[in-house]
Design a protein around this motif. Structure first.
Motif, PDB file in Angstrom:
ATOM      1  N   PRO A 539       0.838   6.306  -1.172  1.00 42.08           N
ATOM      2  CA  PRO A 539       0.181   7.471  -0.353  1.00 42.08           C
ATOM      3  C   PRO A 539       0.529   7.155   1.008  1.00 42.08           C
ATOM      4  CG  PRO A 539      -1.091   7.071  -2.152  1.00 42.08           C
ATOM      5  CD  PRO A 539      -0.251   5.937  -2.306  1.00 42.08           C
ATOM      6  N   TYR A 540       0.838   5.864   1.401  1.00 42.32           N
ATOM      7  CA  TYR A 540       0.903   5.551   2.809  1.00 42.32           C
ATOM      8  C   TYR A 540       2.300   5.156   3.231  1.00 42.32           C
ATOM      9  CZ  TYR A 540      -4.173   5.672   2.262  1.00 42.32           C
ATOM     10  OH  TYR A 540      -5.370   6.241   2.016  1.00 42.32           O
ATOM     11  N   GLY A 541       3.402   5.181   2.444  1.00 42.34           N
ATOM     12  CA  GLY A 541       4.626   4.812   2.733  1.00 42.34           C
ATOM     13  C   GLY A 541       5.309   4.075   1.323  1.00 42.34           C
ATOM     14  N   LEU A 542       6.129   3.295   1.685  1.00 49.34           N
ATOM     15  CA  LEU A 542       7.017   2.637   0.557  1.00 49.34           C
ATOM     16  C   LEU A 542       6.965   1.225   0.470  1.00 49.34           C
ATOM     17  CD1 LEU A 542      10.437   4.667   0.937  1.00 49.34           C
ATOM     18  CD2 LEU A 542       8.663   5.109  -0.514  1.00 49.34           C
ATOM     19  N   ARG A 543       6.699   0.840  -0.629  1.00 49.87           N
ATOM     20  CA  ARG A 543       6.692  -0.616  -0.913  1.00 49.87           C
ATOM     21  C   ARG A 543       8.005  -1.277  -0.366  1.00 49.87           C
ATOM     22  NH1 ARG A 543       4.294   0.938  -5.960  1.00 49.87           N
ATOM     23  NH2 ARG A 543       1.930   0.560  -5.997  1.00 49.87           N
ATOM     24  N   THR A 544       7.973  -2.348   0.168  1.00 51.62           N
ATOM     25  CA  THR A 544       9.375  -3.089   0.498  1.00 51.62           C
ATOM     26  C   THR A 544       9.984  -3.905  -0.781  1.00 51.62           C
ATOM     27  OG1 THR A 544       8.038  -4.764   1.527  1.00 51.62           O
ATOM     28  CG2 THR A 544       9.230  -3.220   2.643  1.00 51.62           C
ATOM     29  N   LEU A 545       9.350  -3.876  -1.887  1.00 51.62           N
ATOM     30  CA  LEU A 545       9.867  -4.449  -3.023  1.00 51.62           C
ATOM     31  C   LEU A 545       9.134  -3.963  -4.289  1.00 51.62           C
ATOM     32  CD1 LEU A 545      11.699  -6.964  -4.181  1.00 51.62           C
ATOM     33  CD2 LEU A 545       9.710  -8.457  -4.008  1.00 51.62           C
ATOM     34  N   ALA A 546       9.820  -3.883  -5.250  1.00 51.25           N
ATOM     35  CA  ALA A 546       8.988  -3.375  -6.636  1.00 51.25           C
ATOM     36  C   ALA A 546       8.039  -4.307  -7.286  1.00 51.25           C
ATOM     37  CB  ALA A 546      10.352  -3.071  -7.466  1.00 51.25           C
ATOM     38  N   PRO A 547       7.269  -3.649  -7.713  1.00 46.86           N
ATOM     39  CA  PRO A 547       5.758  -4.676  -8.223  1.00 46.86           C
ATOM     40  C   PRO A 547       6.280  -5.634  -9.299  1.00 46.86           C
ATOM     41  CG  PRO A 547       5.340  -2.405  -8.011  1.00 46.86           C
ATOM     42  CD  PRO A 547       6.577  -2.458  -7.762  1.00 46.86           C
ATOM     43  N   ASN A 548       7.358  -5.217 -10.181  1.00 45.40           N
ATOM     44  CA  ASN A 548       7.623  -6.009 -10.963  1.00 45.40           C
ATOM     45  C   ASN A 548       8.671  -7.157 -10.770  1.00 45.40           C
ATOM     46  OD1 ASN A 548       9.922  -4.167 -10.760  1.00 45.40           O
ATOM     47  ND2 ASN A 548      10.154  -4.011 -12.872  1.00 45.40           N
ATOM     48  N   SER A 549       9.125  -7.247  -9.298  1.00 43.95           N
ATOM     49  CA  SER A 549       9.930  -8.192  -9.009  1.00 43.95           C
ATOM     50  C   SER A 549       9.321  -9.698  -8.698  1.00 43.95           C
ATOM     51  CB  SER A 549      10.765  -7.848  -7.745  1.00 43.95           C
ATOM     52  OG  SER A 549      11.152  -6.492  -7.895  1.00 43.95           O
ATOM     53  N   GLU A 550      10.192 -10.545  -8.785  1.00 45.29           N
ATOM     54  CA  GLU A 550       9.748 -12.110  -8.525  1.00 45.29           C
ATOM     55  C   GLU A 550       9.490 -12.066  -7.012  1.00 45.29           C
ATOM     56  OE1 GLU A 550      11.506 -16.558  -8.666  1.00 45.29           O
ATOM     57  OE2 GLU A 550      12.636 -14.986  -9.492  1.00 45.29           O
ATOM     58  N   GLY A 551       8.535 -12.738  -6.562  1.00 46.09           N
ATOM     59  CA  GLY A 551       8.121 -12.926  -5.271  1.00 46.09           C
ATOM     60  C   GLY A 551       7.385 -11.677  -4.564  1.00 46.09           C
ATOM     61  N   TYR A 552       7.038 -10.584  -5.647  1.00 45.65           N
ATOM     62  CA  TYR A 552       6.357  -9.559  -4.988  1.00 45.65           C
ATOM     63  C   TYR A 552       4.804  -9.940  -4.507  1.00 45.65           C
ATOM     64  CZ  TYR A 552       3.466  -5.219  -5.257  1.00 45.65           C
ATOM     65  OH  TYR A 552       2.668  -4.080  -5.309  1.00 45.65           O
ATOM     66  N   ILE A 553       4.394  -9.526  -3.226  1.00 39.73           N
ATOM     67  CA  ILE A 553       3.203  -9.898  -2.811  1.00 39.73           C
ATOM     68  C   ILE A 553       2.409  -8.583  -2.798  1.00 39.73           C
ATOM     69  CG2 ILE A 553       2.023 -10.629  -0.901  1.00 39.73           C
ATOM     70  CD1 ILE A 553       4.261 -12.692  -0.401  1.00 39.73           C
ATOM     71  N   LYS A 554       1.193  -8.498  -3.379  1.00 43.62           N
ATOM     72  CA  LYS A 554       0.174  -7.452  -3.299  1.00 43.62           C
ATOM     73  C   LYS A 554      -0.494  -7.135  -2.024  1.00 43.62           C
ATOM     74  CE  LYS A 554      -1.288  -7.660  -8.087  1.00 43.62           C
ATOM     75  NZ  LYS A 554      -2.231  -8.076  -8.955  1.00 43.62           N
ATOM     76  N   HIS A 555      -0.783  -8.225  -1.365  1.00 37.26           N
ATOM     77  CA  HIS A 555      -1.643  -8.035  -0.217  1.00 37.26           C
ATOM     78  C   HIS A 555      -1.127  -8.821   1.177  1.00 37.26           C
ATOM     79  CE1 HIS A 555      -4.554  -5.984  -2.601  1.00 37.26           C
ATOM     80  NE2 HIS A 555      -4.809  -7.117  -3.396  1.00 37.26           N
ATOM     81  N   TYR A 556      -0.887  -7.963   2.096  1.00 36.58           N
ATOM     82  CA  TYR A 556      -0.413  -8.873   3.213  1.00 36.58           C
ATOM     83  C   TYR A 556      -0.827  -9.894   3.921  1.00 36.58           C
ATOM     84  CZ  TYR A 556       1.243  -8.865   8.349  1.00 36.58           C
ATOM     85  OH  TYR A 556       1.967  -9.409   9.378  1.00 36.58           O
TER      86      TYR A 556
END
Length: 677
Positions: A539-556
């Motif tokens: 709702p606020y824009g685009l993730r910079t990496l897909a959630p199923n990717s290695e190295g994905y971080i949920k919270h800044y």
């Protein structure tokens, strides 16, 4: 648009300290604080000035301690944070806050008095005016104690022996200049007042957001004395802070007249697109040096090339400010060195360290031309040589050491650019190492380069001056699709490196669809767009990496682990899932191309981003759009509270969807206006 907060929100510090207002003057200077006037950042202040250039910004006037005096004593209505305590607790008097054409705060006191405080900066002037109006049955006294900092916005102030506390008396106030080489601070009153010289230091003022972010968060502020001002019921008095006397700033106007003159330049905006168009104006800077540039974001960014060129169309050409857009392209083009336009503009030295800023410059010229062929003469006379210089330089390659630039670029045998790591828009570094390396051939660099070469060919045909480099564009496009398209996965690889693809799903692939000359074959557009929609859209824009990717971080802001500094952890996650609003512009353009303007897709996108244009405008930087958000619910906003390319590209989203489906858009926008929060 009007953003209103009643008593229950204002007096709830958990809520009100998280909402920030911002005033700007078109030169990079600003005033800003939280909803209750309690500074929570070292960047907050009532007068933060750059002395002609935004990277020089210094906090001169941090805040003012305010009180109303009657026969029962002194009633404070300001709020400051100190260790373990808020003092005074002026928020308990705050009845409402309204952010509209300017911030307004209404206070109610036990004696029945009501006080309205309003604040505006003057366009093109290093000056802020506060207006106070009393509602009561008799005159009262307003006490103002200016709390001054006199330090660079990135640092903090502490009591020291070098601070010169001597004051110069003015007919309407005082002037303070504690350090040589720092702008003075003039504090003046338009009304009946007396000034009591009572120099003192206020120790250990705290900024809670800086504490959260892992930075130093305490400072000492100097108070030169007290302005005691007589308030007559129903009559306004004015307090101004500026870098030179108000008479010098506005020789033919009183503060009251200057206030009205400024107010008359501020149009009331009813619709959402009108509001964002007006919001975009605060990022356009016309500096005293006659340079027109773009401030990337408030509070801590200054003028960045990449951000400027991505933002330029939405801030200027789409928003009715064409002349400023053209001038910015001319002024920035004049700063080209070694075939590069600056990525960071400095008062003493520019930084030429971005692989894509110059390519985005060409894209900005292309967008300007797409709005009107009348700009062909501007391109021919002023901008064509810049475009040719950029393309020639990239084609010939560059070395960070030999060429004294901040990056290395080579062109491979197929005509694509190969770059070193950390020089794209995903440019965060941790201890000198790129957090999101992407060395090789990043997809958006390939798409931008191909688009630039196609535009160069278009201009060559129109102007008859020949292509800058001789590259087979049809073969280049075929090579792009061979390298980047992942048939088995249905999306575009993020990087091609040494004969291999980096198959991460990131929003960068959108530019292979959205740019005017799309590098990706049309037959792949819908699948690629769908992959982005399903994995990256929030709702606020685009993730910079897909959630199923290695190295994905949920919270800044991840949890403390004791191994790194908080800023290191933030930088590590800056582009590893963190949501950015600005790619929504490219997403919208790609969606309209990939689905041929499908009305169901348009309605779905508007429904998805509804919170961004409703709840978020009441959150963080009130009325503006933040730099980034967490990658998952509740999508906490973070980074700067007002980011140029966030505002610009979200405004572009509105304009494109309104043009594509006016009825659907009209119903959606009406719901926003009628539904409030």
């Amino acid at each position: 648009m009007k953003f209103y907060y009643d008593t229950k929100f204002c007096q709830n510090l958990d809520f009100s300290l998280r909402r920030e207002w911002l005033e700007t003057n078109g030169m990079g200077d600003y005033a800003s604080s939280s909803l209750v006037g309690c500074n929570t950042r070292k960047y907050h202040g009532l007068l933060v000035c750059g002395d002609g250039y935004p990277d020089n910004r210094a906090v001169l006037l941090s805040c003012v301690e305010e009180s109303l005096v009657d026969s029962d004593g002194e009633h404070f209505f300001s709020t400051h944070a100190y260790p373990s305590v808020f003092h005074p607790k002026g928020y308990e008097c705050l009845a409402s806050a309204t952010i509209d054409r300017y911030p307004q705060f209404d206070y109610s006191f036990p004696n029945g008095a009501k006080l309205c405080k309003e604040l505006m900066m003057l366009k093109g002037k290093a000056a802020v005016i506060l207006r106070y109006t009393l509602q009561h049955d008799k005159a009262l006294t307003l006490n103002l104690r200016p709390m001054t900092a006199f330090r660079h916005q990135h640092s903090l102030s502490h009591r020291n022996n070098n601070f010169n506390a001597d004051l110069e008396q003015l007919s309407t106030g005082v002037r303070l200049r504690p350090y040589h080489g720092v702008s003075p601070l003039c504090m003046e009153v338009d009304g009946k007042f007396s000034f009591h010289h009572e120099p003192s230091w206020y120790y250990n003022v705290e900024y809670h957001v800086e504490l959260e972010r892992g930075f130093d968060f305490r400072e000492d502020l100097f108070v030169p004395g007290v302005f005691s001002i007589t308030l007559q019921p129903g009559e306004a008095v004015y307090f101004a802070a500026s870098t030179s006397s108000f008479k010098a700033i506005s020789p033919d106007k009183s503060m009251a007249k200057a206030w009205e003159a400024e107010l008359n330049t501020r149009k009331a905006n009813v619709t959402l697109e009108e509001h964002l168009a007006a919001e975009g104006d605060r990022f356009i800077l016309e500096l005293p040096s006659k340079f027109t540039g773009i401030d990337a974001g408030y509070h801590w960014f200054a003028m960045w090339g990449r951000d400027a060129f991505i933002s330029l169309a939405g801030l200027t050409f789409l928003a009715g400010r064409e002349a400023q857009g053209v001038q910015a392209l001319k002024d920035v083009g004049a700063e080209m060195r070694n075939g590069l336009v600056p990525n960071m503009f400095g008062s003493s030295k520019h930084a030429y360290n971005s692989v894509d800023a110059s390519l985005w410059y060409i894209m900005a010229v292309q967008q300007m031309f797409s709005y009107s062929n009348n700009y062909l003469s501007v391109i021919k006379e002023d901008l064509r040589k810049v475009i040719k210089g950029i393309i020639t330089r990239y084609a010939n390659g560059m070395s960070a050491v030999a060429d004294d630039v901040g990056l290395a670029v080579t062109m491979d045998s197929e005509g694509f650019l190969v770059v070193d790591g950390g020089r794209t828009w995903m440019d965060a570094f941790v201890h000198g190492t790129p957090a999101t390396p992407r060395q090789g051939c990043p997809v958006e660099i390939a798409a931008l380069w191909y688009n630039a070469l196609c535009f160069d060919q278009e201009l060559a045909e129109l102007l008859g001056d020949g292509r800058t480099v001789d590259i087979d564009l049809a073969k280049m496009r075929a090579t792009f699709n061979e390298r980047f398209w992942l048939e088995d996965k249905g999306y575009v690889a993020d990087v091609w490196r040494d004969g291999h693809t980096i198959d991460e799903l990131r929003p960068n692939m959108l530019f292979a669809i959205s740019l005017p000359y799309a590098a990706l074959d049309e037959k792949h557009h819908k699948r690629a767009f769908t992959a982005v929609k399903e994995k990256l859209l929030t709702p606020y824009g685009l993730r910079t990496l897909a959630p199923n990717s290695e190295g994905y971080i949920k919270h800044y802001r991840v949890q403390e682990d004791g191994s790194n500094k908080a800023s290191d952890r933030r930088d590590a996650g800056y582009h590893q899932g963190t949501v950015w609003p600005w790619p929504l512009g490219a997403y919208t353009e790609a969606m309209l191309k990939a689905t041929n303007g499908n009305k169901t897709e348009i309605k779905s996108l508007l429904k998805t981003v509804y919170p961004l244009f409703t709840e978020h405008l009441m959150d963080a930087g009130v009325g503006s759009i933040s730099e980034i958000f967490d990658a998952e619910e509740p999508y906490r906003p973070d980074g700067t509270i007002a980011q140029a390319w966030s505002v610009s590209e979200c405004y572009k989203l509105l304009i494109l969807l309104k043009q594509a489906a006016p009825e659907i858009y009209g119903e959606w926008e009406a719901k926003i206006r009628q539904g409030g929060r």
